[in-house]
Design an enzyme around this catalytic site. Structure first.
Site, PDB file in Angstrom:
ATOM      1  N   THR A  96     -15.375  47.264  37.255  1.00 41.81           N
ATOM      2  CA  THR A  96     -15.365  48.110  36.060  1.00 41.81           C
ATOM      3  C   THR A  96     -15.290  49.547  36.542  1.00 41.81           C
ATOM      4  O   THR A  96     -16.242  50.077  37.110  1.00 41.81           O
ATOM      5  CB  THR A  96     -16.626  47.892  35.213  1.00 41.81           C
ATOM      6  OG1 THR A  96     -16.651  46.545  34.741  1.00 41.81           O
ATOM      7  CG2 THR A  96     -16.642  48.834  34.018  1.00 41.81           C
ATOM      8  N   LYS A 171     -13.033  46.783  28.432  1.00 39.63           N
ATOM      9  CA  LYS A 171     -14.371  46.649  29.014  1.00 39.63           C
ATOM     10  C   LYS A 171     -15.235  47.875  28.728  1.00 39.63           C
ATOM     11  O   LYS A 171     -16.409  47.767  28.377  1.00 39.63           O
ATOM     12  CB  LYS A 171     -14.258  46.426  30.530  1.00 39.63           C
ATOM     13  CG  LYS A 171     -15.585  46.386  31.268  1.00 39.63           C
ATOM     14  CD  LYS A 171     -16.471  45.223  30.806  1.00 39.63           C
ATOM     15  CE  LYS A 171     -17.854  45.267  31.425  1.00 39.63           C
ATOM     16  NZ  LYS A 171     -17.856  45.066  32.880  1.00 39.63           N
ATOM     17  N   LYS A 246     -23.729  54.172  34.658  1.00 39.11           N
ATOM     18  CA  LYS A 246     -22.363  54.384  35.158  1.00 39.11           C
ATOM     19  C   LYS A 246     -21.339  53.937  34.132  1.00 39.11           C
ATOM     20  O   LYS A 246     -20.376  54.655  33.834  1.00 39.11           O
ATOM     21  CB  LYS A 246     -22.171  53.623  36.470  1.00 39.11           C
ATOM     22  CG  LYS A 246     -20.808  53.836  37.138  1.00 39.11           C
ATOM     23  CD  LYS A 246     -19.761  52.792  36.789  1.00 39.11           C
ATOM     24  CE  LYS A 246     -20.036  51.448  37.384  1.00 39.11           C
ATOM     25  NZ  LYS A 246     -18.893  50.498  37.199  1.00 39.11           N
TER      26      LYS A 246
END
Length: 298
Positions: A96, A171, A246
């Site tokens: 990701t 995502k 993050k």
């Protein structure tokens, strides 16, 4: 049986590569962390001594890395994937990462003659172990179809998302919603407790009512209610606060690039940052409830 190279054998990659071994594939895995390599080896993954060793003769190479900078280094470095893999090898990045890095990898791979897809996953460590992950796969149509055949043993859902970087886009947006839901679940749980509601009774109501969410059903931050919740285990990580911070940061960066206001998302990111600043970055992100109940006041 296919020959598969795997780079990045952490909490997700180790279990995912092990499921490919269970499906009958030969998997060679590389990671800088020797403990991660040893754990994957116990699942049947053959240790590789380098990126070059991992990708040699591979039909497909998967990468599962923490950040865009790591993915760029692994693919674009002088000793990286593009430098050593055969152009017939299909490249699948399940990290990701930021949209800009994903676009750079697509462009570099295409220029070097490779097929490349961005294929991040949803489902966390439990989904990785159980082979029930959802893969969001972006790239050229035939490459996505080819990648899906290799992805199948690790997944419950494989969803083509469109062209290059759309897997990452899906995502990032999905995780933004997840973390907002988690924060609202924590607030509702604490308020319900202070209003005298039994924790199980309130969860039973919310899980079949309009307050329902995946976060509520899977990560409920009150112990003794949901079996899969980290709250039952002193918030040992299933998805760390540092990683959540993050990921929601990726959504905020993408929002700034597209002129999209994320007022709620930015507030939730600040909550995660407070947890990180208080030394809880390695704990599960559902520990956000400790900011609501006052256990952590930083």
């Amino acid at each position: 049986m296919a020959k598969i190279g795997w780079i990045g054998l952490g909490n997700m990659g180790g279990s995912m590569s092990g499921n490919l071994v269970k499906a009958g594939h030969e998997v060679r895995g590389f990671d800088l962390n020797t403990d991660a390599v040893a754990a994957a080896e116990a699942l049947g993954v053959k240790p590789a001594s380098s990126i070059a060793d991992a990708v040699e003769g591979a039909d497909v190479v998967f990468t599962m890395l923490p950040k865009g900078e790591h993915a760029r280094a692994v693919y674009l470095g002088d000793d990286g994937v593009l430098a050593h893999a055969d152009t017939r090898t299909l490249l699948v990045d399940s990290s990701t990462i930021d949209i800009e890095s994903a676009g750079a990898l697509h462009a570099a791979a295409s220029e070097a003659g490779f097929r490349f897809v961005d294929a991040p996953v949803s489902g966390g460590m439990s989904g990785a172990k159980a082979a029930t992950l959802t893969f969001m796969v972006g790239g050229e149509e035939q490459a996505v179809k080819d990648a899906s055949a290799f992805i199948e043993p690790m997944s419950k859902n494989i969803i083509p998302t469109g062209g290059a970087t759309t897997g990452q886009a899906a995502k990032i947006c999905n995780n933004l919603m997840l973390f907002i839901n988690l924060a609202s679940t924590a607030e509702g749980a604490v308020l319900a407790d202070r209003l005298g509601l039994d924790k199980q009774v309130f969860w039973d109501i919310a899980s079949v009512s309009s307050g329902d969410s995946w976060a509520l059903r899977t990560w409920y931050p009150v112990p003794g209610v949901v079996d899969t919740a980290a709250s039952n285990n002193d918030f040992a990580p299933t998805f760390t606060t540092e990683l959540a911070n993050k990921d929601i940061g990726l959504a905020i960066a993408a929002a700034k690039d597209t002129g999209t206001p994320l007022e709620i998302g930015e507030h939730v990111q600040q909550l995660f940052q407070r947890l990180v600043d208080s030394g809880q970055g390695g704990k599960d992100c559902s520990m956000i409830i400790k900011l609501v109940d006052g256990s952590i006041s930083n």
